[in-house]
Design an enzyme around this catalytic site. Structure first.
Site, mmCIF file in Angstrom:
data_model
loop_
_atom_site.group_PDB
_atom_site.id
_atom_site.type_symbol
_atom_site.label_atom_id
_atom_site.label_comp_id
_atom_site.label_asym_id
_atom_site.label_seq_id
_atom_site.Cartn_x
_atom_site.Cartn_y
_atom_site.Cartn_z
ATOM 1 C CG ASP A 168 64.612 21.431 58.799
ATOM 2 O OD1 ASP A 168 64.695 20.589 57.885
ATOM 3 O OD2 ASP A 168 63.974 21.245 59.856
ATOM 4 C CG LEU A 169 61.193 22.659 54.000
ATOM 5 C CD1 LEU A 169 60.785 21.865 52.765
ATOM 6 C CD2 LEU A 169 60.488 24.019 54.011
ATOM 7 C CB THR A 171 64.490 20.230 52.973
ATOM 8 O OG1 THR A 171 63.563 19.259 53.475
ATOM 9 C CG2 THR A 171 64.615 20.051 51.462
ATOM 10 N N GLY A 172 65.770 17.721 54.205
ATOM 11 C CA GLY A 172 65.993 16.299 53.964
ATOM 12 C C GLY A 172 65.065 15.774 52.887
ATOM 13 C CE LYS A 191 68.579 19.298 56.267
ATOM 14 N NZ LYS A 191 67.460 19.762 57.120
ATOM 15 C CG ASP A 214 63.458 20.076 63.670
ATOM 16 O OD1 ASP A 214 63.879 20.125 62.491
ATOM 17 O OD2 ASP A 214 62.727 19.153 64.076
ATOM 18 C CG ASN A 261 68.170 16.318 59.262
ATOM 19 O OD1 ASN A 261 67.711 16.781 60.305
ATOM 20 N ND2 ASN A 261 67.444 16.241 58.157
#
Length: 272
Positions: free
Chosen positions: A9-10, A43-44, A200, A223, A226
């Site tokens: 994730d970013l 990522t979102g 994801k 974190d 999502n």
């Protein structure tokens, strides 16, 4: 166990609060890649908003964007697989939000659309101005989403946010119940809304299996809610120290927060 894929994730995870990748993370990821480990951004974000990070990591893998809505090939500049929203559900979303104070962005083809210059949008535009022109995300103002939605082939998701969390929870619950859309919290005051079933974890699983591997081969870092679908299905799901408590409780491992070299420490202990 020797893991073969690192899924990242970013925001809140690989990136620190200044939207930078820690040098320790970069060094460990580069070493993993040299040893044949595949590194993926999951990522979102829209693909237009991850150029600097993709290039800093020097990746050759596709990126999983908008919480699994689509798989994007940066080298070929094309979408490899996707499950966008329908025009009907996007129209319903817009109508439901019309008489609220909830801020919302619409993610389409190769652009992020906004209809009000909110503080969040101002911060994003300011960040974009710091980037080389070729890395700047395509962010466009529109008066009315309903007037332009037919101009695009795909509507990836809506990002809705509000300081009034009670109203946000109530409206999101109604959208999820009435329209059958996927609603996932991606920040303390933001919910990402997309097509039902997108996640994801699912998109990552599809890609991993297409490469002849399984989710047991994956180390995933995240974190927020999502990220949960990949943290709970990966061989090693790692929550950041700054993750919300519910995520920490369901992850297999908790590392340090995103201002410290926790990602590098996990990679060096469990991957390299």
């Amino acid at each position: 166990m020797s893991y073969r894929v690192i899924a990242l994730d970013l925001d809140g995870t690989l990136l620190d609060p200044q939207k930078k990748i820690l040098p320790e993370s970069l060094a460990a990821l580069n070493e993993a890649r040299r040893q044949g480990v595949k590194v993926l951004i999951v990522t979102g974000r829209h693909h237009v908003a991850i150029h600097p990070f993709y290039q800093a990591l020097n990746l050759d893998t596709p990126a999983i964007c908008c919480n699994g809505t689509y798989l994007y090939d940066y080298l070929g500049k094309k979408v490899l697989a996707s499950d966008p929203m329908t025009l009907e559900s996007a129209t319903q979303m817009i109508e439901r939000l019309r008489d609220t104070d909830i801020q919302h962005l619409m993610y389409v083809d190769d652009a992020m659309l906004y209809n009000a210059p909110t503080e969040g949008i101002k911060r994003t535009l300011s960040w974009a101005e710091t980037l080389p022109e070729a890395q700047r995300p395509n962010i466009q103002f529109v008066e009315n989403y309903a007037d332009v939605m037919h101009d695009y082939q795909s509507i990836w998701k809506f990002a809705v946010s509000s300081e009034n969390l009670d109203q946000l929870k109530e409206v999101v619950h109604g959208i999820e119940t009435d329209f059958g859309l996927e609603c996932e919290w991606s920040w303390v005051d933001q919910v990402d809304i997309g097509r039902k079933g997108n996640s994801k974890g699912l998109r990552l699983k599809q890609w991993v299996e297409s490469q002849g591997m399984t989710m047991d081969d994956v180390v995933a870092f995240g974190d927020n809610f999502n990220d949960l679908s990949m943290l709970t299905t990966a061989g090693l799901g790692v929550a950041m120290g700054n993750a919300v408590d519910e995520i920490k409780q369901q992850a297999k491992l908790v590392t340090r927060d995103n201002t410290q070299p926790g990602i590098a420490e996990v990679i060096r202990k469990y991957v390299l």
